[in-house]
Design a protein around this motif. Structure first.
Motif, mmCIF file in Angstrom:
data_model
loop_
_atom_site.group_PDB
_atom_site.id
_atom_site.type_symbol
_atom_site.label_atom_id
_atom_site.label_comp_id
_atom_site.label_asym_id
_atom_site.label_seq_id
_atom_site.Cartn_x
_atom_site.Cartn_y
_atom_site.Cartn_z
ATOM 1 N N PHE A 20 24.671 105.340 0.966
ATOM 2 C CA PHE A 20 25.183 106.679 1.309
ATOM 3 C C PHE A 20 25.335 106.717 2.826
ATOM 4 C CE2 PHE A 20 22.910 106.877 -2.659
ATOM 5 C CZ PHE A 20 23.810 107.545 -3.488
ATOM 6 N N LEU A 21 26.543 106.285 3.248
ATOM 7 C CA LEU A 21 26.734 105.983 4.672
ATOM 8 C C LEU A 21 26.455 107.163 5.613
ATOM 9 C CD1 LEU A 21 29.792 103.604 4.371
ATOM 10 C CD2 LEU A 21 27.400 103.026 4.741
ATOM 11 N N PHE A 22 26.672 108.395 5.125
ATOM 12 C CA PHE A 22 26.438 109.550 6.022
ATOM 13 C C PHE A 22 24.980 109.599 6.500
ATOM 14 C CE2 PHE A 22 23.992 112.796 3.757
ATOM 15 C CZ PHE A 22 23.994 112.287 2.453
ATOM 16 N N LEU A 23 24.092 108.953 5.762
ATOM 17 C CA LEU A 23 22.669 108.988 6.143
ATOM 18 C C LEU A 23 22.374 108.170 7.407
ATOM 19 C CD1 LEU A 23 20.993 108.673 2.621
ATOM 20 C CD2 LEU A 23 20.997 110.669 4.105
ATOM 21 N N LYS A 24 23.342 107.321 7.776
ATOM 22 C CA LYS A 24 23.171 106.527 9.015
ATOM 23 C C LYS A 24 22.966 107.428 10.224
ATOM 24 C CE LYS A 24 24.879 101.937 8.439
ATOM 25 N NZ LYS A 24 25.782 101.644 7.321
ATOM 26 N N ASN A 25 23.500 108.658 10.155
ATOM 27 C CA ASN A 25 23.387 109.579 11.296
ATOM 28 C C ASN A 25 22.066 110.349 11.308
ATOM 29 O OD1 ASN A 25 26.025 108.879 11.956
ATOM 30 N ND2 ASN A 25 26.823 110.388 10.486
ATOM 31 N N TYR A 26 21.267 110.120 10.273
ATOM 32 C CA TYR A 26 20.002 110.869 10.196
ATOM 33 C C TYR A 26 18.868 110.071 10.833
ATOM 34 C CZ TYR A 26 21.847 114.263 6.821
ATOM 35 O OH TYR A 26 22.535 115.259 6.206
ATOM 36 N N LYS A 27 17.856 110.813 11.289
ATOM 37 C CA LYS A 27 16.629 110.151 11.769
ATOM 38 C C LYS A 27 15.990 109.420 10.582
ATOM 39 C CE LYS A 27 14.116 112.725 15.305
ATOM 40 N NZ LYS A 27 13.039 113.707 15.418
ATOM 41 N N PHE A 28 15.347 108.272 10.837
ATOM 42 C CA PHE A 28 14.743 107.513 9.730
ATOM 43 C C PHE A 28 13.686 108.351 9.000
ATOM 44 C CE2 PHE A 28 12.051 104.261 7.707
ATOM 45 C CZ PHE A 28 13.041 103.613 6.962
ATOM 46 N N SER A 29 12.940 109.163 9.758
ATOM 47 C CA SER A 29 11.873 109.948 9.121
ATOM 48 C C SER A 29 12.452 110.946 8.112
ATOM 49 C CB SER A 29 11.028 110.663 10.173
ATOM 50 O OG SER A 29 11.837 111.494 10.943
ATOM 51 N N LYS A 30 13.663 111.444 8.410
ATOM 52 C CA LYS A 30 14.327 112.393 7.495
ATOM 53 C C LYS A 30 14.770 111.662 6.219
ATOM 54 C CE LYS A 30 16.611 116.080 6.188
ATOM 55 N NZ LYS A 30 15.905 117.176 5.584
ATOM 56 N N VAL A 31 15.341 110.447 6.403
ATOM 57 C CA VAL A 31 15.781 109.649 5.240
ATOM 58 C C VAL A 31 14.560 109.343 4.359
ATOM 59 C CG1 VAL A 31 16.915 107.510 4.483
ATOM 60 C CG2 VAL A 31 17.660 108.631 6.586
ATOM 61 N N LYS A 32 13.445 109.059 5.024
ATOM 62 C CA LYS A 32 12.226 108.707 4.291
ATOM 63 C C LYS A 32 11.727 109.895 3.455
ATOM 64 C CE LYS A 32 8.112 106.170 5.240
ATOM 65 N NZ LYS A 32 7.215 105.580 6.209
ATOM 66 N N GLU A 33 11.895 111.068 3.997
ATOM 67 C CA GLU A 33 11.501 112.274 3.263
ATOM 68 C C GLU A 33 12.336 112.416 1.989
ATOM 69 O OE1 GLU A 33 11.745 116.356 5.051
ATOM 70 O OE2 GLU A 33 10.498 115.327 6.541
ATOM 71 N N ILE A 34 13.667 112.121 2.132
ATOM 72 C CA ILE A 34 14.575 112.188 0.978
ATOM 73 C C ILE A 34 14.141 111.140 -0.055
ATOM 74 C CG2 ILE A 34 16.982 111.888 0.223
ATOM 75 C CD1 ILE A 34 17.783 112.727 3.136
ATOM 76 N N ALA A 35 13.861 109.925 0.437
ATOM 77 C CA ALA A 35 13.447 108.832 -0.447
ATOM 78 C C ALA A 35 12.184 109.216 -1.215
ATOM 79 C CB ALA A 35 13.199 107.569 0.380
ATOM 80 N N LYS A 36 11.248 109.809 -0.501
ATOM 81 C CA LYS A 36 9.969 110.169 -1.122
ATOM 82 C C LYS A 36 10.195 111.208 -2.220
ATOM 83 C CE LYS A 36 5.315 111.570 0.047
ATOM 84 N NZ LYS A 36 4.431 112.148 1.027
ATOM 85 N N SER A 37 11.058 112.160 -1.949
ATOM 86 C CA SER A 37 11.247 113.194 -2.945
ATOM 87 C C SER A 37 11.998 112.650 -4.171
ATOM 88 C CB SER A 37 11.883 114.417 -2.286
ATOM 89 O OG SER A 37 13.116 114.691 -2.796
#
Ligand code: ADP
Ligand code: MG
Length: 622
Positions: A258-275
């Protein structure tokens, strides 16, 4: 004087009972709970105290610039506040020195300084806090929550610690409890607590495994349970393997797909992954877990999730296999696997474990609460609130012993021995007239002291003057139920004794323990050779010392010049060979020297008998 306990007839049974709790002091979350064994409804026996609305209390502390301290849910709310320091995962550095800390993953944006006694201190706006102090803030918070909800003051608590926690980490935990005003009834190993929670519920006996898969760590213990007797047979684990690693792997996959996630902070992506991860456990195998972020739909098929996490799960299974091997049980002896920790909510774990280890996987008790549950039961037992009595045995993670002459480590209690335990070995002196003995307490599997960890040392003084090998010195090792070691040495003819309770300034991490065990396995052959060499050197030095003392006192008198020279030549060869690192050569020289000086020893004996009887009548001698 002993006092009889007289009960106040106006008080009800409940009022007479002590208020005791079990505390699961976790890395990510902590729980505090009490156990009502009289309650008819099993599910209501455990009462978990809540912080706001949750019983899972975050093990975090926040401190602001004015020194205001918040703990638990309130601290989490301060996560993004400015001028506030946020401290999490403090358990990872409990009982470690400043140097030890560098070798572990303690990911925090904290300013850590090297303080008193080489201990790491967290610098917060020019105030310094040790790990023990931060941990005590968490414990005070748990105490306050329980006391305010019961409107009673706490009489005592059982606090759980990982099975691999060493002496220093256990002492640090006890000190934190002391600071928070909690009376510690006992420290209890986490897997043992889980076993206790299940042991009382079911009638199961036999050997089983506790599989604890948390946020940052993975721990396995193999236990046996028979008629209320628990015994930890072995432990293993990885301090850097947990739900966090799954979140990382999943985050990389999300960024790739999901390429748009490249613009997100890693900690934010990790939160999405966790949920996504946490919601996937409630769906069917052919379904997807999905979430919408900024108008983008993120979809994770369960099949892909399983493929991604397989390598991590395989690592946990290999550690389980190793723990079974260490316990000396056959895989077929294991009846049950108990699931502990939030990450065991991943559904396929149960199925995979069942197939791989051909046993029954128990997950009836909430994996978040099972440790606190067992601790609460144990607290109730120890306070006398419960009539039944259960003896709990845990296991020593590394062998303990003392240094003997020549830098050798003599094991007194070997690894995986159940505790509490008391063992004694008897030692003696190396030199004539030796009046002191240094006892260096060492921990580890290797043969040489330099490859082990020194826990502390003390000196036994006033040994009566005797020939080398004369005194008998009993060294006692005692490990109490909390895993705390005390060592004493007593010279038996005089009863002189010295004592040490081990409180070294730094300890070992689980990774150190694993490393030390691996090193010992890899170097077993080399160690045996080294031990042989050291023993021959010690024996050689003993022979040299004894002979030199003798030659000094009566060599000239009892030996001809030639005889004297032959013996001193051989003595010289032995002395030279001692530096050769060749045990066969040293032993050969010892034998030759002993053979050459046999007649001299005989003459000395005759001579001493002669001088003993000289001038004495027969009645004085017999
Ligand atoms: P610790 O023992 O390290 O304090 P916990 O036992 O509280 O940790 O477990 C926390 C971990 O459990 C986190 O990584 C969290 O994401 C994970 N977790 C919680 N619920 C689920 C779930 N339903 N599925 C997968 N993982 C979960
Ligand atoms: Mg845990």
């Amino acid at each position: 004087m002993s006092l009889l306990q007289i009960s106040d007839p106006s008080k009800t049974n409940d009022e007479l009972k002590k208020f005791v709790v079990g505390i699961d002091l976790g890395t990510t979350n902590s729980l505090v709970a009490t156990y009502y064994e009289d309650c008819d409804i099993f599910d209501d026996r455990l009462k978990v105290y809540k912080d706001n609305s949750s019983g899972l209390i975050p093990s975090v502390v926040s401190i602001d610039q004015s020194g205001n301290i918040m703990v638990g849910v309130e601290a989490v709310n301060n996560l993004d506040k400015t001028n506030t320091t946020y401290i999490s995962s403090i358990k990872r550095i409990m009982g470690l020195s400043y140097q030890d800390m560098k070798s572990i993953e303690f990911i925090n944006d904290l300013k850590i300084i090297n303080g008193k006694n080489n201990l790491p201190y967290i610098d917060v706006y020019n105030n310094r806090y040790s790990a023990v102090e931060i941990s005590s803030k968490i414990l005070s918070h748990l105490k306050k929550i329980a006391e305010s909800q019961e409107n009673k003051s706490l009489d005592g608590a059982v606090i759980t610690v990982p099975a691999y926690f060493n002496d220093v980490q256990r002492q640090a935990t006890k000190n934190a409890a002391k600071l928070s005003g909690i009376n510690v009834l006992r420290l209890l190993n986490e897997p043992t607590a889980a076993a206790l929670a299940y042991g009382l519920e079911s009638e199961e006996t036999g050997s089983f495994i506790v599989y604890d898969f948390g946020g940052g760590t993975f721990d396995v213990s193999v236990l046996s349970l028979e008629k209320g007797l628990f015994k930890v047979l072995s432990t293993d684990g990885d301090t850097n393997l947990g739900g966090d690693d799954i979140d990382n792997i999943l985050s990389y996959w999300l960024i790739d797909n999901f390429l748009f996630l490249k613009n997100y902070k890693f900690s934010k992506v990790k939160e999405i992954a966790k949920s996504l991860k946490e919601s996937i456990s409630s769906i069917n195998d052919d379904e997807c877990s999905s979430i919408t972020i900024d108008n983008h739909d993120i979809v994770l098929p369960k099949k892909i999730f399983h493929e991604l996490i397989n390598p991590i799960l395989d690592r946990t299974f290999n550690i389980v296999k190793n723990a079974i091997f260490e316990s000396k049980l056959a895989p077929a002896d294991i009846k049950n696997i108990i699931l502990v920790g939030g990450s065991t909510r991943i559904k396929c774990i149960k199925e995979l474990l069942t197939n791989k280890f051909k046993c029954n996987v128990l997950n009836d008790i909430d994996p978040d609460k099972v440790v606190a549950h067992g601790a609460a039961i144990q607290a109730s037992l120890l306070s006398g609130n419960n009539k039944e009595n259960i003896l709990l045995l845990d296991v020593l993670p590394l062998s303990l012993g003392i240094e003997t002459y020549g830098g050798l480590a003599e094991k007194i209690i070997t690894r995986n021995t159940p505790i509490p335990i008391k063992l004694r070995k008897t030692f003696t002196t190396f030199k004539d007239g030796q009046s002191k003995l240094l006892i260096n307490v060492v921990q580890g599997e290797r043969e040489l002291v330099e490859d082990c960890n020194s826990l502390g040392e003390f000196i036994l003084k006033d040994i009566p003057s005797m020939v080398a090998g004369g005194p008998r010195i009993d060294v006692d090792f005692q490990i109490d139920a909390d895993g705390i070691l005390s060592v004493s040495a007593t010279e038996t003819t005089t009863g002189n004794s010295s004592f040490i309770e081990i409180k070294p300034s730094y300890g070992l991490t689980e990774a150190d323990i694993t490393r030390m065990i691996n090193e010992s396995n890899n170097s077993a052959e080399v160690d045996v050779q080294l031990r042989k060499l050291n023993e021959s050197i010690v024996e050689g030095k003993r022979v040299i010392y004894a002979l030199e003392q003798a030659l000094k006192s009566d060599g000239k008198e009892l030996l001809s010049k030639d005889e004297f020279n032959i013996i001193t030549d051989k003595l010289q060869s032995l002395k030279l060979s001692i530096t050769s690192e060749d045990s066969v050569l040293i032993e050969k020289n010892i034998n030759e020297l002993e053979k050459e000086s046999e007649f001299y020893v005989e003459r000395r004996m005759n001579n001493s008998i002669k001088s003993f009887i000289a001038g004495k009548g027969i009645d004085d001698i017999l």
